[in-house]
Design a protein around this motif. Structure first.
Motif, PDB file in Angstrom:
ATOM      1  N   VAL A 148     -27.978  26.762 -14.175  1.00 26.92           N
ATOM      2  CA  VAL A 148     -26.897  25.787 -14.041  1.00 26.92           C
ATOM      3  C   VAL A 148     -25.964  26.250 -12.933  1.00 26.92           C
ATOM      4  CG1 VAL A 148     -24.955  24.710 -15.212  1.00 26.92           C
ATOM      5  CG2 VAL A 148     -27.069  25.143 -16.457  1.00 26.92           C
ATOM      6  N   ARG A 178     -22.680  26.790 -11.155  1.00 29.38           N
ATOM      7  CA  ARG A 178     -21.270  26.903 -11.527  1.00 29.38           C
ATOM      8  C   ARG A 178     -20.432  26.984 -10.262  1.00 29.38           C
ATOM      9  NH1 ARG A 178     -20.614  28.322 -17.010  1.00 29.38           N
ATOM     10  NH2 ARG A 178     -22.561  28.953 -17.937  1.00 29.38           N
ATOM     11  N   ARG A 190     -12.752  21.881 -17.633  1.00 30.01           N
ATOM     12  CA  ARG A 190     -13.588  22.992 -17.163  1.00 30.01           C
ATOM     13  C   ARG A 190     -14.995  22.499 -16.843  1.00 30.01           C
ATOM     14  NH1 ARG A 190     -11.313  25.525 -21.530  1.00 30.01           N
ATOM     15  NH2 ARG A 190     -13.319  25.564 -22.598  1.00 30.01           N
ATOM     16  N   GLY A 191     -15.513  21.578 -17.655  1.00 32.10           N
ATOM     17  CA  GLY A 191     -16.839  21.024 -17.388  1.00 32.10           C
ATOM     18  C   GLY A 191     -16.861  20.205 -16.115  1.00 32.10           C
ATOM     19  N   GLY A 209     -16.453  22.577 -13.025  1.00 34.40           N
ATOM     20  CA  GLY A 209     -17.636  23.376 -12.789  1.00 34.40           C
ATOM     21  C   GLY A 209     -17.619  24.776 -13.339  1.00 34.40           C
ATOM     22  N   ARG A 246     -19.334  24.922 -16.823  1.00 38.17           N
ATOM     23  CA  ARG A 246     -20.592  24.190 -16.839  1.00 38.17           C
ATOM     24  C   ARG A 246     -21.669  24.957 -17.596  1.00 38.17           C
ATOM     25  NH1 ARG A 246     -22.000  19.848 -13.014  1.00 38.17           N
ATOM     26  NH2 ARG A 246     -19.875  19.425 -13.563  1.00 38.17           N
ATOM     27  N   ASP A 247     -22.371  24.251 -18.470  1.00 40.29           N
ATOM     28  CA  ASP A 247     -23.524  24.800 -19.171  1.00 40.29           C
ATOM     29  C   ASP A 247     -24.581  23.699 -19.201  1.00 40.29           C
ATOM     30  OD1 ASP A 247     -22.557  23.024 -21.057  1.00 40.29           O
ATOM     31  OD2 ASP A 247     -22.009  24.544 -22.513  1.00 40.29           O
ATOM     32  N   TRP A 274     -23.169  20.207 -20.173  1.00 41.47           N
ATOM     33  CA  TRP A 274     -22.426  19.537 -19.107  1.00 41.47           C
ATOM     34  C   TRP A 274     -23.339  19.146 -17.959  1.00 41.47           C
ATOM     35  CZ3 TRP A 274     -18.034  17.145 -19.084  1.00 41.47           C
ATOM     36  CH2 TRP A 274     -17.142  17.411 -20.122  1.00 41.47           C
ATOM     37  N   TYR A 275     -24.379  19.937 -17.707  1.00 43.68           N
ATOM     38  CA  TYR A 275     -25.347  19.590 -16.671  1.00 43.68           C
ATOM     39  C   TYR A 275     -26.029  18.263 -17.015  1.00 43.68           C
ATOM     40  CZ  TYR A 275     -29.468  19.752 -13.710  1.00 43.68           C
ATOM     41  OH  TYR A 275     -30.445  19.425 -12.811  1.00 43.68           O
ATOM     42  N   ASP A 278     -23.579  15.407 -16.621  1.00 43.60           N
ATOM     43  CA  ASP A 278     -23.386  15.126 -15.203  1.00 43.60           C
ATOM     44  C   ASP A 278     -24.567  14.358 -14.627  1.00 43.60           C
ATOM     45  OD1 ASP A 278     -22.021  15.428 -12.606  1.00 43.60           O
ATOM     46  OD2 ASP A 278     -23.703  16.774 -12.150  1.00 43.60           O
TER      47      ASP A 278
END
Length: 128
Positions: free
Chosen positions: A3, A5, A59-60, A63, A66-67, A70-71, A74
Motif C-alpha cells: 500500500v 503511503r 489520515r486515510g 495517505g 492508508r492500509d 483505505w486502498y 480509494d
C-alpha cells in the motif's frame, strides 16, 4: 499487496499549491476575486487535512493512515468518479454533436480516456 503511503504533509501542501495555481490562473484571466476565493477554499481544506490527523478518515484521505481497507475504498471511489466523468464527457459530446458543433473539447477528452484505458488494460495484463 504493498500500500502506497504518503507523508502527512503531502495532501495539505498539494491543496495549498492547487489553490495558488488557481489564484494565478484566475488572476491572469482577469478575475482576481475568484482566484482568492479558490485559494481560500483549497487552503482551508489543506488546513483541515493538516490539523485533522486525529481522525481516521482524514489520515486515510491524506495517505499516512492508508492500509488495505483505505486502498480498496480509494480504488472504488476512483472507479466511480472515473465512470461518472466518462459518462458526462460522452453525454456532453453527444449534446454538442446534436447542436451541429464539432464536440470539442469533449471528443478529445473521450479519446484520451479511451486510449489511456486501453493502454492501462494491456499494460496491467502484460505485467501480471
Amino acid at each position: 499487496m504493498k500500500v502506497k503511503r504518503y507523508p502527512w504533509w503531502f495532501l495539505p501542501l498539494f491543496s495549498l499549491a492547487l489553490g495558488v495555481a488557481c489564484l494565478v490562473a484566475f488572476w491572469l484571466g482577469g478575475d482576481r476575486n475568484s482566484g482568492l476565493v479558490s485559494l481560500a477554499i483549497l487552503g482551508g481544506f489543506g488546513l483541515l487535512f493538516a490539523v485533522g490527523g486525529r481522525f481516521e478518515a482524514i489520515r486515510g484521505l491524506r495517505g499516512d493512515g492508508r492500509d488495505e481497507y483505505w486502498y480498496r475504498l480509494d480504488m472504488a471511489a476512483t472507479t466511480l468518479a472515473g465512470l461518472a466523468l466518462i459518462v458526462a464527457v460522452i453525454a456532453m459530446c453527444l449534446w454538442e454533436w446534436a447542436h451541429g458543433r464539432d464536440g470539442s473539447p469533449y471528443a478529445q477528452l473521450g479519446a484520451i480516456a479511451g486510449l489511456v484505458y486501453l493502454a492501462a488494460l494491456v499494460g496491467l495484463r502484460l505485467r501480471g
